[in-house]
Design a protein around this motif. Structure first.
Motif, PDB file in Angstrom:
ATOM      1  N   GLN A 195      -2.031 -15.228  -9.257  1.00  0.00           N
ATOM      2  CA  GLN A 195      -1.185 -14.040  -9.261  1.00  0.00           C
ATOM      3  C   GLN A 195      -0.287 -14.072 -10.502  1.00  0.00           C
ATOM      4  OE1 GLN A 195       1.770 -13.253  -6.022  1.00  0.00           O
ATOM      5  NE2 GLN A 195       0.212 -11.752  -5.499  1.00  0.00           N
ATOM      6  N   LEU A 196      -0.376 -13.016 -11.312  1.00  0.00           N
ATOM      7  CA  LEU A 196       0.512 -12.900 -12.474  1.00  0.00           C
ATOM      8  C   LEU A 196       1.856 -12.374 -11.986  1.00  0.00           C
ATOM      9  CD1 LEU A 196      -2.000 -11.321 -14.999  1.00  0.00           C
ATOM     10  CD2 LEU A 196      -0.631 -13.349 -15.494  1.00  0.00           C
TER      11      LEU A 196
ATOM     12  N   GLY B  40     -13.018 -20.606  -8.957  1.00  0.00           N
ATOM     13  CA  GLY B  40     -14.401 -20.321  -8.532  1.00  0.00           C
ATOM     14  C   GLY B  40     -14.951 -19.042  -9.137  1.00  0.00           C
ATOM     15  N   ASP B  41     -15.919 -18.444  -8.438  1.00  0.00           N
ATOM     16  CA  ASP B  41     -16.507 -17.188  -8.923  1.00  0.00           C
ATOM     17  C   ASP B  41     -15.563 -16.038  -8.581  1.00  0.00           C
ATOM     18  OD1 ASP B  41     -18.739 -18.565  -9.698  1.00  0.00           O
ATOM     19  OD2 ASP B  41     -19.793 -18.220  -7.800  1.00  0.00           O
ATOM     20  N   ILE B  42     -15.306 -15.193  -9.560  1.00  0.00           N
ATOM     21  CA  ILE B  42     -14.346 -14.101  -9.330  1.00  0.00           C
ATOM     22  C   ILE B  42     -15.015 -12.976  -8.531  1.00  0.00           C
ATOM     23  CG2 ILE B  42     -12.732 -12.482 -10.404  1.00  0.00           C
ATOM     24  CD1 ILE B  42     -12.150 -15.534 -10.886  1.00  0.00           C
ATOM     25  N   LYS B  43     -14.317 -12.564  -7.481  1.00  0.00           N
ATOM     26  CA  LYS B  43     -14.860 -11.530  -6.589  1.00  0.00           C
ATOM     27  C   LYS B  43     -14.024 -10.259  -6.582  1.00  0.00           C
ATOM     28  CE  LYS B  43     -18.273 -13.906  -5.097  1.00  0.00           C
ATOM     29  NZ  LYS B  43     -19.623 -13.414  -5.416  1.00  0.00           N
ATOM     30  N   TYR B  44     -12.724 -10.406  -6.977  1.00  0.00           N
ATOM     31  CA  TYR B  44     -11.822  -9.266  -6.780  1.00  0.00           C
ATOM     32  C   TYR B  44     -10.648  -9.323  -7.761  1.00  0.00           C
ATOM     33  CZ  TYR B  44      -8.187  -6.638  -4.173  1.00  0.00           C
ATOM     34  OH  TYR B  44      -7.185  -5.782  -3.796  1.00  0.00           O
ATOM     35  N   VAL B  45     -10.383  -8.191  -8.393  1.00  0.00           N
ATOM     36  CA  VAL B  45      -9.185  -8.059  -9.238  1.00  0.00           C
ATOM     37  C   VAL B  45      -8.378  -6.883  -8.707  1.00  0.00           C
ATOM     38  CG1 VAL B  45      -8.327  -7.455 -11.553  1.00  0.00           C
ATOM     39  CG2 VAL B  45     -10.278  -9.009 -11.325  1.00  0.00           C
ATOM     40  N   LYS B  46      -7.097  -7.107  -8.521  1.00  0.00           N
ATOM     41  CA  LYS B  46      -6.214  -6.021  -8.081  1.00  0.00           C
ATOM     42  C   LYS B  46      -5.082  -5.890  -9.088  1.00  0.00           C
ATOM     43  CE  LYS B  46      -2.472  -5.653  -6.466  1.00  0.00           C
ATOM     44  NZ  LYS B  46      -1.125  -5.808  -5.999  1.00  0.00           N
TER      45      LYS B  46
ATOM     46  N   TYR C  36       2.834 -17.346 -13.937  1.00  0.00           N
ATOM     47  CA  TYR C  36       1.832 -16.996 -12.917  1.00  0.00           C
ATOM     48  C   TYR C  36       1.745 -18.127 -11.905  1.00  0.00           C
ATOM     49  CZ  TYR C  36      -1.130 -20.267 -15.499  1.00  0.00           C
ATOM     50  OH  TYR C  36      -1.619 -21.394 -16.097  1.00  0.00           O
ATOM     51  N   SER C  37       1.090 -17.846 -10.772  1.00  0.00           N
ATOM     52  CA  SER C  37       0.876 -18.885  -9.762  1.00  0.00           C
ATOM     53  C   SER C  37      -0.599 -19.013  -9.461  1.00  0.00           C
ATOM     54  CB  SER C  37       1.592 -18.521  -8.450  1.00  0.00           C
ATOM     55  OG  SER C  37       2.979 -18.705  -8.605  1.00  0.00           O
TER      56      SER C  37
ATOM     57  N   ALA D  62      -0.367  -8.617 -10.310  1.00  0.00           N
ATOM     58  CA  ALA D  62      -1.822  -8.536 -10.447  1.00  0.00           C
ATOM     59  C   ALA D  62      -2.422  -9.781  -9.817  1.00  0.00           C
ATOM     60  CB  ALA D  62      -2.210  -8.440 -11.908  1.00  0.00           C
ATOM     61  N   THR D  63      -3.536  -9.593  -9.126  1.00  0.00           N
ATOM     62  CA  THR D  63      -4.181 -10.717  -8.447  1.00  0.00           C
ATOM     63  C   THR D  63      -5.637 -10.820  -8.882  1.00  0.00           C
ATOM     64  OG1 THR D  63      -2.800 -10.233  -6.532  1.00  0.00           O
ATOM     65  CG2 THR D  63      -4.652 -11.722  -6.158  1.00  0.00           C
ATOM     66  N   ILE D  64      -6.042 -12.048  -9.133  1.00  0.00           N
ATOM     67  CA  ILE D  64      -7.440 -12.314  -9.466  1.00  0.00           C
ATOM     68  C   ILE D  64      -7.930 -13.301  -8.408  1.00  0.00           C
ATOM     69  CG2 ILE D  64      -8.994 -13.275 -11.227  1.00  0.00           C
ATOM     70  CD1 ILE D  64      -6.241 -12.598 -13.021  1.00  0.00           C
TER      71      ILE D  64
END
Ligand SMILES: NC(=O)c1ccc[n+]([C@@H]2O[C@H](COP(=O)([O-])OP(=O)(O)OC[C@H]3O[C@@H](n4cnc5c(N)ncnc54)[C@H](OP(=O)(O)O)[C@@H]3O)[C@@H](O)[C@H]2O)c1
Length: 323
Positions: free
Chosen positions: A249-250, A147-153, A260-261, A239-241
């Motif tokens: 999740q990488l 979907g639309d990306i809202k958050y990268v950690k 990744y998952s 890392a999470t997108i």
């Protein structure tokens, strides 16, 4: 350059990363590690012997003027990248230069100008861009799978002992967390979300003005990234997108993820091992570009390096880093 010719590599600055890169080059059929250069002659000779390299030099300049070297890999500390890349390009060499390309946006722009003027390939060694996991998640994100990306950690952190010194704690060499490893989470945010509208960042410094840890929030129109870099403690390095339909999740450590998952109701795991230590992928990109007479990579272009460097300047300003 004929397509069947081996690409002859030269390496300058024979430290930690030069060793890893050299070992990976040996895995590539169309690469030849042809020459190495160190400021120290016996170090150059030993390195050459270890990696079956026919030529060794006791100065970087001597390697730049070796007619047979096609591409130079610059593996010295950050502060010297700009001048050495420019020298190599002016000598008619293609250049792969370690990250970060330079300590200022102005220098990155200067390096790119010289690549264009000499019509020679030039790329920042952002190896993570070329590993299979990152290539694949980027395609999936762009296809809208989550979907639309809202958050990268993302973070990059390890403990380094200040008593041992070295370039990480040397301000003259561009030491500190931001330039050494902070560029990785910034890179991930940039390839997913682009240039932020606003940057917030804070650092903890040692008494010599080295940023030991730096935490960053990048604000986009409809998304945020929360990023961290540290040389004073470890982290999980996942890392999470996150998007409106799920998240990716990488695997840790994400900058060299072997898979990744995708999480959408359930977890689906993908395994994508890297070749060698993972530096082979960026080297292959150099080969492809050189064989196709491209002076920049489409996957990590000159503009990408410029924009990332501009973001780093934004962080520097926020944290008051005077490198
Ligand atoms: N892509 C990656 O995964 C990765 C990983 C680590 C580092 N890096 C990047 O690679 C660069 C080198 O890092 P490294 O960890 O390999 O550093 P390192 O182990 O300290 O090696 C750097 C080499 O640069 C040369 N050098 C030239 N001028 C120097 C100076 N004033 N002080 C110290 N060394 C100098 C030395 O080689 P000679 O004595 O042979 O001349 C030294 O061995 C950095 O820009 C870093 O950001 C990238």
């Amino acid at each position: 350059m004929k397509n069947n010719k081996k690409i002859k590599w030269g390496i300058i600055g024979l430290g930690n990363i030069a060793n890893q890169f050299a070992a990976d080059l040996l895995l590539l059929q169309d690469a030849e590690l042809f020459a190495v250069a160190s400021r120290n002659n016996s170090k150059a000779t030993e390195f050459a012997k270890k990696y079956h390299c026919p030529k060794s030099y006791d100065s970087y300049e001597a390697l730049f003027t070796d007619d047979q070297v096609d591409i130079v890999y610059i593996a010295t500390p950050h502060d010297s990248h700009a001048e050495l890349s420019i020298q190599a390009l002016e000598n008619g060499k293609h250049v792969l230069c370690e990250k970060p390309l330079a300590l200022s946006y102005k220098d990155v722009a200067r390096m790119i100008e010289v690549s264009k003027k000499n019509n020679k390939f030039f790329m920042e060694a952002f190896w993570t861009r070329f590993i299979p996991s990152v290539k694949e998640i980027l395609e999936k994100v762009n296809q809208g799978i989550i979907g639309d990306i809202k958050y990268v950690k993302a973070d990059f952190a390890f403990y380094a002992d200040e008593k041992e010194g070295g370039r990480l704690f040397d301000k003259n060499l561009g030491g500190g967390a931001l330039f050494d490893i902070g560029v990785y989470p910034l890179f991930l945010s940039y390839i997913i979300l682009g240039i932020p509208k606003e940057i917030l960042a804070k650092s903890i410094y040692n008494s010599n003005g080295i940023d030991l840890q730096t935490s960053m929030i990048l604000q986009y129109e409809n998304a945020q990234s929360v990023l961290h870099a540290s040389i004073s403690s470890e982290s999980d390095m996942k890392a999470t997108i996150s998007g409106t339909l799920g998240h990716i999740q990488l695997n840790a450590p994400w900058y060299i993820a072997d898979g990744y998952s995708v999480f959408k109701e359930k977890e689906t795991a993908f395994s994508l091992p890297n070749l060698g230590r993972g530096y082979t992928h960026e080297a292959l990109e150099c080969h492809n570009c050189i064989k196709n007479n491209q002076i920049e990579s489409k996957l990590w272009s000159h503009q990408n390096s410029l924009e990332l460097s501009k973001i780093v300047e934004g962080i520097k300003k926020q944290i008051g880093l005077d490198i």
